[in-house]
Design an enzyme around this catalytic site. Structure first.
Site, PDB file in Angstrom:
ATOM      1  N   LYS A  79       0.842  -1.194   0.000  1.00  0.00           N
ATOM      2  CA  LYS A  79       0.000   0.000   0.000  1.00  0.00           C
ATOM      3  C   LYS A  79       0.881   1.249   0.000  1.00  0.00           C
ATOM      4  O   LYS A  79       1.928   1.264   0.656  1.00  0.00           O
ATOM      5  CB  LYS A  79      -0.904  -0.026   1.245  1.00  0.00           C
ATOM      6  CG  LYS A  79      -2.015   1.022   1.258  1.00  0.00           C
ATOM      7  CD  LYS A  79      -2.939   0.814   2.466  1.00  0.00           C
ATOM      8  CE  LYS A  79      -4.045   1.849   2.540  1.00  0.00           C
ATOM      9  NZ  LYS A  79      -4.939   1.623   3.705  1.00  0.00           N
ATOM     10  N   SER A 154      -9.816   1.663   2.671  1.00  0.00           N
ATOM     11  CA  SER A 154      -8.927   2.405   1.810  1.00  0.00           C
ATOM     12  C   SER A 154      -7.862   1.560   1.104  1.00  0.00           C
ATOM     13  O   SER A 154      -7.264   2.036   0.139  1.00  0.00           O
ATOM     14  CB  SER A 154      -8.224   3.467   2.650  1.00  0.00           C
ATOM     15  OG  SER A 154      -7.395   2.865   3.618  1.00  0.00           O
ATOM     16  N   SER A 178     -10.058  -0.712   6.866  1.00  0.00           N
ATOM     17  CA  SER A 178      -9.445  -0.485   5.554  1.00  0.00           C
ATOM     18  C   SER A 178      -8.718  -1.674   4.940  1.00  0.00           C
ATOM     19  O   SER A 178      -8.336  -1.630   3.773  1.00  0.00           O
ATOM     20  CB  SER A 178      -8.475   0.693   5.625  1.00  0.00           C
ATOM     21  OG  SER A 178      -9.189   1.898   5.585  1.00  0.00           O
TER      22      SER A 178
END
Ligand SMILES: [Mg+2]
Ligand SMILES: [Zn+2]
Lengths: 485, 89, 477
Positions: A79, A154, A178
Site C-alpha cells: 500500500k 482504503s 481499511s
C-alpha cells in the site's frame, strides 16, 4: 491454472522444488498487470524491471543450492502509505508528490529479509481516508469482480491486486476497516492484527491509536504466513507489543472444538442487505453442522462506535497531517508572501476534499471549548465499547458477523453522501477502537459479489481466528461457496 | 460553530462555496455525533491507550542518522545546507 | 501610592543526555553543519515514531526530587499542535495535565525566600532558525533558514509560581536553579549558548489592588539580560498605568542592543494548541523502586554544599558565590585537598583568580592553573618562601603559563629574603640615604616608618620578608 492465480504458500513450494522459477512467477504477475491494470488501476507505481532483476537473483541463489526463506521470490504489493527506502510514497495524495522515503518501514525490512519481491505500491483512499478508493489523487481503482463497482477502501488497490492476480499477496493498513472491507468487496482474505502486534514504524499515520498494518491474501494460510513474517516487537515503535510471534501457519489445522464461537446479534440490523444476512446465516448453519456450539452475543454500544470513531480518527489525523506544509518535503509553492501563505496554499491545493473535511473535523473536536464534549467523550465511549467486547469474550473466543453491511457498491454511488460512505465500516470499526484482532474471509454465492465474513478475536487472539477461519474456508470450499479467483 | 476559524487553525483556504458545503456537512455530522451525548459516561475512564503497559524506553545511545543529501534532497527549497522558508511573521 | 510587581518564570533546560529525547541522534549539535544531526524521527518524516530516552526521564525525575516536587506515579505525553517552521511535526511532544513533578519549591540562597515550583515536565526542543539579515532579527528578514540539528533535544520545563516581587529575586532564583541543575549533572545551564532559557510573566498593580495584566517576556540570554528586561518592563508598565494607559496582554521580546522590550504585534492571534494525549507513546509509570534508585543516586545540592562550605570556615556570602557555579565549588574543594586553609583558598579564588578569569573570558575549569598548583602557591606563602605580594605576581605568571609556582619562583628569583644580616645591610643603606626621613620620624611623625619599610622593600624588589624588615627598622631607628 495460471501462476498468478495461486496462493503464495503453493508458489513457494513450487519454487523450492524447482517446479517453477521466481522469474516465471514475477513474469506471470507482470503479464497479468499488463492485461488488467489499465482498467483496474490497482497500482500507483509498478517496479517491473527491479522485480525481474530480484527474481533472477533469487533463482540464481536457489540454483546455487542456497536454502531461501519459504516466501522468497513471492511478489508482494505494498500500500502506498508504507515507506520503502528510495521509492516514492504518496498516500495517494498530491501533497506528497515527489517525496522519496529515505528509510524502510519495519515491515518492509522484514519482507526484504524474507527475499519477497515488492512489485509495486498500490492505490488507496488519500491518507487512508475512505471506504472505496475513490478518494485518490491518482484515479479510482475498480473492483476486479465487477469493474462498475468499487473495490472498497482504503486498501482498495491492495485488495484488487490480490483478487485480480496483479499480486500474489499484499500489505494494507486498517484504521477502521481499511483492510477487511476491501478484502470483503474483492473476495479475498484481509487480516487486521491486534493493535501493537505489527510495527507501525514507517506506516504513514492516519490515526495513530487505531492504525495497524496487515496482510491481504488469497487464502487464510497465506494470511497466517504473512502475519508471521510481519509481526513482532519493534524497538522503533513504542506501541509495539513485547510478545513472541507464534507459528500461526503450523496451527491452522488444529482442532477447533475447544473454541467458543459467538454470533454478533446485531448482524441483521437496519441497513444490512439481504445477501449479507443470508451469508451470515449460511455460516451459522455451517457451524451447526460442524457441531460447533454457536452462541449469540450482543453489543449494546455498537451504535456509538461510528460517531466515536469519526471523532477520534479525525482528531488524531488533524495532528498527524499537520506536518504536510511544503517546508521539508512534498509539493511546495514558488511565490508566496510569507510562511502562512505557503502553509495555506500547499495544504489547500495538496489535500483532497475528504482529507480536508476530516482535518477540519479533527481540528474542531480538539479545539478549545469542544475537547471535553467531543474528543474526551468519544474516548470514554470507546471504553464502553471495549467493555462490550470484554464481556462478550467471557463467553466466547471469537465473534462472527458481517464485514460490511453490503457487498461492493457502485462507483460514484456514495461519493456525494459522506455519511452513507462512513456506514460501510460500521462492523469493522469496533475492533479498531478496542485494539483487537479481526479477519474477513469471503463467501461467494451463485456468481454474486462476495459477502465478507468478519471474525473478531481477543487481543492477541490471532490463533483462534485463524484456526476458525481456516476451518470455515475449508467448509465453504466443500459447499461450493468459495472460489479463489 | 465557526467554520472559518477551524479552516484557519487547519491552515486551509476554503472558497465561500466550500465553506458553505463544509458547514452543512459539519452540521449533519454533529447531529450524528449527538448520539454520544445520550451515553452515560459518568465514572468512565477514557481509553487513550489500548495497551496498558508502560512506554518502552531506549538506552541513551547515539545512533547514526540520515545523510544530509537525503534530508536536503527531498526539500523543495534549500540554501547552504539549510532548508529555506519564506518570510516568517 | 506604591506599585507591586508580580513575576513568574518559565525555565527550559537542555538535558545532558548523549542522544535526543525520542531518537538516537546526538545532542551535541553546537557547531555542527546544519541538518547533519538528524534522522526520520526528529525530522518528523512521515511514518516515523518516537521512543523515549530512559536517561532523560531519570534526569527529569532527579530535577523534580531536587525541587521538592510531588512525583506523580503516572504521567503521559501530550501533543501541543501549532505550525512553525522549526517544529518538524507541527506538534511538540510535551506534557500537559500530568507532568513528571509538581507542587515543589526552592529556597533562595540570599533572601531565604521560598519560591513555589508549579510543575516540571519533559518535552522536546525545536530546530533553529537563522534570519539572514544584518540584524539577524526575524522581522527584518525576507526569508529564513532552518536547521533541525537541535530538534528533539530533551528539555525540562520548570514553571515557577508567580512568587517573585522584584527582578533581583527572579535573577537570584534563576541562578540558584542553574546551580541545582549543574550539581545534579543534568544540564550545563549555559544561558549564552541557549542550554538554559528563560521566559518571564510580569505584571504590576497598585498596592492593595488586584493583579495587573500579565505580559510575557522572551529572549533574555543572560542573567543580566533577565534582570534588565524585567526592570525595564516593570518601569514601562508602571509608567503606562500612571499615564492612564492600559497594559496589553502580549508577548514582548527583550532586545539586548536596544535595551528595551519590543512588542511582537501581528503574530498575536489567539493560539489554540489543541492538546491531546500522544498516541505514539504509552504512559510512564514511576514506581517506588525507580524513585528509590534515583534518590540513592542524588548528588549533594547547592543548599547543603553552602552549609558545608560555611562549616569549613568560610563566610556565608563567599560560600554562596562559590556554589552558584558548580565548577568553582568543585575547584575550591579540590584545592583544599592540597592546602587545608579553606578560607585562604576561597579568598584567592574569589579575588585574584576570578579577576583573571573575567579578564581572559575563561571558565575556571578551563584555566591553566590547576587546583594542586593553587594549593602549592598558598603553601609557599605559608612557609615564608614568598610574600603575599610576590604571590600575586607568581599567580599571574601561573595563570598565563600554567607553570608550577616553585618553578616560577626559582626562575624569576622571587624567593623571600629572610636572612637578617642581608636585610640589616639594606636597612642601613636606606637609613643613611634618607637622613631627613629618619629625623622627622624621631620628631614624632610615626607614619614615616611605613615609608621607610617601603624603601627597603623596593630596594629588595619586594623580596624581603616585611616582618623582618619592620623588626630590624624598629631596632635601628
Ligand atoms: Mg515548553
Ligand atoms: Zn533523530
Amino acid at each position: 491454472m495460471e501462476l498468478f492465480e495461486l496462493p503464495a504458500w503453493k508458489l513457494g513450494k513450487m519454487m523450492e522444488s524447482g517446479e517453477v522459477t521466481a522469474v516465471e512467477v514475477v513474469e506471470s504477475v507482470l503479464s497479468r498487470i499488463e492485461e488488467r491494470e489499465e482498467i483496474l488501476h490497482c497500482y500507483n507505481e509498478v517496479y517491473g524491471e527491479e522485480a525481474l532483476q530480484e527474481a533472477e537473483e533469487i533463482d540464481k541463489r536457489r540454483k546455487g543450492g542456497e536454502k531461501l526463506p519459504p516466501f522468497a521470490g513471492i511478489p508482494v504489493a505494498v500500500k502506498d502509505n508504507i515507506c520503502v527506502k528510495g521509492k516514492d510514497i504518496t498516500c495517494s495524495s498530491k501533497i506528497l508528490k515527489g517525496f522519496i522515503s529515505p528509510y524502510d518501514a519495519t515491515v518492509i525490512r522484514k519482507i526484504k529479509s524474507q527475499k519477497m519481491i515488492i512489485i509495486g505500491r498500490t492505490n488507496m483512499d488519500e491518507f487512508a481516508m475512505g471506504s472505496s478508493t475513490e478518494n485518490s489523487a491518482y484515479g479510482v481503482t475498480r473492483n476486479p469482480l465487477d469493474t462498475s463497482k468499487v473495490p472498497g477502501g482504503s486498501s482498495g488497490g491492495s485488495a484488487a491486486a490480490v483478487a485480480s492476480g496483479e499480486a500474489i499477496v499484499a500489505l494494507g493498513s486498517d484504521t477502521g476497516g481499511s483492510i477487511r472491507q476491501p478484502a470483503a468487496f474483492c473476495g479475498v482474505v484481509g487480516f487486521k492484527p491486534t493493535y501493537g502486534l505489527v510495527s507501525r514504524y514507517g506506516l504513514i499515520a492516519f490515526a495513530s491509536s487505531l492504525d495497524q498494518i496487515g496482510p491481504i491474501t488469497k487464502d487464510v494460510r497465506d494470511a497466517a504466513a504473512m502475519l508471521e513474517i510481519i509481526a513482532g516487537k519493534d524497538n522503533y515503535d513504542s506501541t509495539s507489543l513485547p510478545v513472541k510471534v507464534p507459528h500461526y501457519s503450523t496451527m491452522l489445522e488444529d482442532d477447533i472444538s475447544e473454541i467458543r464461537v459467538g454470533i454478533m446479534e446485531e448482524y441483521n440490523a437496519e441497513g444490512v442487505s439481504e445477501e449479507v444476512i443470508e451469508g451470515i446465516e449460511e455460516v451459522i448453519d455451517i457451524f451447526r453442522t460442524m457441531r460447533v456450539n454457536v452462541k449469540s452475543v450482543s453489543f449494546p454500544h455498537m451504535e456509538y462506535a461510528l460517531p466515536c470513531y469519526y471523532i477520534i480518527a479525525p482528531a488524531e489525523a488533524s495532528s498527524n497531517l499537520a506536518r504536510y506544509d511544503g517546508v521539508q518535503y512534498g509539493i511546495s509553492e514558488e511565490t508566496v508572501e510569507d510562511i502562512r501563505e505557503l502553509y495555506r496554499k500547499v495544504r489547500t491545493s495538496g489535500f483532497g476534499k475528504e482529507v480536508k473535511r476530516r482535518i477540519m473535523m479533527g481540528t474542531y473536536v480538539l479545539s478549545s471549548g469542544y475537547y471535553d464534549a467531543f474528543y474526551l467523550k468519544a474516548q470514554k465511549v470507546r471504553t464502553l465499547i471495549r467493555h462490550d467486547f470484554e464481556r462478550a469474550f467471557k463467553d466466547v473466543d471469537v465473534i462472527i458477523g458481517p464485514t460490511s453491511p453490503t457487498v461492493a457498491f457502485g462507483i460514484g454511488e456514495r461519493t456525494a453522501d459522506p455519511i452513507s460512505m462512513y456506514l460501510s465500516d460500521i462492523f469493522t470499526i469496533p475492533a479498531n477502537l478496542a485494539g483487537i484482532s479481526a479477519i474477513s474471509i469471503p463467501l461467494f454465492k451463485d456468481g454474486n459479489l462476495p459477502v465478507g465474513i468478519h471474525i473478531v478475536g481477543k487481543a492477541l487472539g490471532e490463533i483462534d481466528i485463524l484456526k476458525v477461519s481456516y476451518k470455515l474456508e475449508q467448509e465453504l470450499k466443500e459447499r461450493g461457496l468459495y472460489h479463489g479467483i | 460553530m465557526d467554520v472559518r476559524h477551524i479552516a484557519k487553525l487547519s491552515n486551509l483556504e476554503l472558497t465561500e462555496d466550500e465553506l458553505r458545503e463544509m458547514e452543512e456537512h459539519f452540521n449533519a455530522i454533529m447531529e450524528y455525533f449527538k448520539k454520544l451525548s445520550s451515553v452515560d459516561t459518568e465514572r468512565v475512564e477514557p481509553t487513550f491507550y489500548v495497551i496498558k503497559h508502560q512506554t518502552p524506553m531506549r538506552e541513551d545511545r547515539v545512533e547514526k542518522g540520515l545523510e544530509r543529501e537525503d534530508v536536503l534532497g527531498i526539500a523543495p527549497h534549500t540554501e547552504g545546507g539549510y532548508i529555506r522558508v519564506p518570510r516568517i511573521r | 501610592m506604591g506599585y507591586e510587581t508580580v513575576i513568574g518564570l518559565e525555565v527550559h533546560c537542555q538535558l545532558l543526555t548523549d542522544s535526543k529525547l525520542f531518537c538516537g541522534c546526538s545532542t551535541d549539535y553546537i557547531g555542527k553543519e546544519p541538518n547533519t544531526n538528524v534522522c526520520p524521527v526528529c525530522l518528523g518524516l512521515p511514518g516515523s515514531l518516537p521512543v523515549l530516552n530512559k536517561k532523560a526521564l531519570e534526569f527529569a525525575l532527579k530535577a523534580a526530587i531536587a525541587l521538592n516536587c510531588e512525583i506523580l506515579p503516572y504521567s503521559h505525553f501530550y501533543r501541543k499542535n501549532y505550525f512553525y517552521p522549526d517544529l518538524p511535526k507541527a506538534y511538540q511532544i510535551t506534557q500537559y495535565d500530568i507532568p513528571v513533578g509538581r507542587h515543589g519549591w526552592i529556597e533562595l540562597p540570599y533572601s531565604h525566600k521560598r519560591i513555589g515550583i508549579t510543575r516540571i515536565h519533559l518535552e522536546e526542543d525545536a530546530g533553529k532558525l537563522v534570519h539572514p539579515t544584518k540584524t539577524g532579527r526575524i522581522e527584518h528578514a525576507t526569508y529564513s533558514l532552518v536547521d533541525y540539528n537541535r530538534a528533539g533535544v530533551p528539555l525540562i520545563e520548570i514553571v515557577s509560581e508567580p512568587d517573585f516581587s522584584s527582578p533581583s529575586e527572579a535573577r537570584e532564583y534563576l541562578m540558584e536553579l542553574r546551580s541545582i541543575v549543574q550539581h545534579l549533572g543534568i544540564s550545563d545551564g549555559n544561558m549564552e549558548l541557549g542550554s538554559m532559557r528563560c521566559d518571564a510573566n510580569v505584571s504590576v498593580h497598585r498596592e492593595g489592588e488586584g493583579l495587573g495584566v500579565k505580559v510575557e517576556l522572551k529572549n533574555m540570554n543572560s542573567f543580566k539580560a533577565l534582570e534588565r528586561a524585567l526592570n525595564y518592563e516593570v518601569e514601562r508598565q508602571i509608567k503606562l498605568i500612571k499615564s492612564g494607559g492600559r497594559v496589553e496582554q502580549e508577548t514582548r521580546h527583550w532586545s539586548e542592543p536596544e535595551k528595551k522590550t519590543i512588542s511582537l504585534r501581528g503574530k498575536e492571534e489567539a493560539q489554540d494548541y489543541r492538546y491531546f494525549p500522544e498516541p505514539d507513546l504509552l504512559p510512564i509509570y514511576v514506581d517506588e523502586e525507580i524513585l528509590e534508585s534515583i534518590k540513592s543516586d542524588m548528588p549533594e545540592l547547592p543548599a547543603n554544599r553552602r552549609k558545608r562550605f560555611v562549616s569549613m570556615g568560610i563566610g556565608e556570602k563567599e560560600a554562596s558565590i562559590m556554589v552558584i557555579e558548580k565548577s568553582i565549588g568543585d575547584y575550591f574543594e579540590e584545592a583544599v585537598k592540597y592546602f587545608g586553609d579553606a578560607k585562604s583558598i576561597a579568598n584567592w579564588i574569589l579575588g585574584d583568580f576570578l579577576g583573571e578569569l573575567n579578564r581572559a573570558g575563561l571558565e575556571i575549569q578551563d584555566s591553566r592553573v590547576k587546583p594542586h598548583q593553587l594549593g602549592r602557591l598558598l603553601t609557599l606563602i605559608k612557609d615564608g618562601t614568598i610574600s603575599g605580594k610576590i604571590a600575586k605576581k607568581v599567580f599571574s605568571i601561573m595563570f598565563d603559563t600554567g607553570d608550577d609556582p616553585d618553578e616560577i619562583v626559582k626562575r624569576e628569583g622571587l624567593v623571600q629574603i629572610v636572612d637578617r644580616s642581608e636585610i640589616e645591610k639594606v636597612v642601613e643603606e636606606v637609613l643613611s640615604a634618607n637622613p631627613d626621613a629618619v629625623e622627622s620620624y624621631r620628631k614624632g611623625k610615626a607614619n614615616i616608618f611605613n615609608f621607610l619599610v617601603g624603601q627597603v622593600m623596593k630596594a629588595t624588589k619586594g623580596k624581603a620578608n616585611p616582618n623582618v624588615v619592620r623588626d630590624i627598622l624598629q631596632k635601628k631607628i
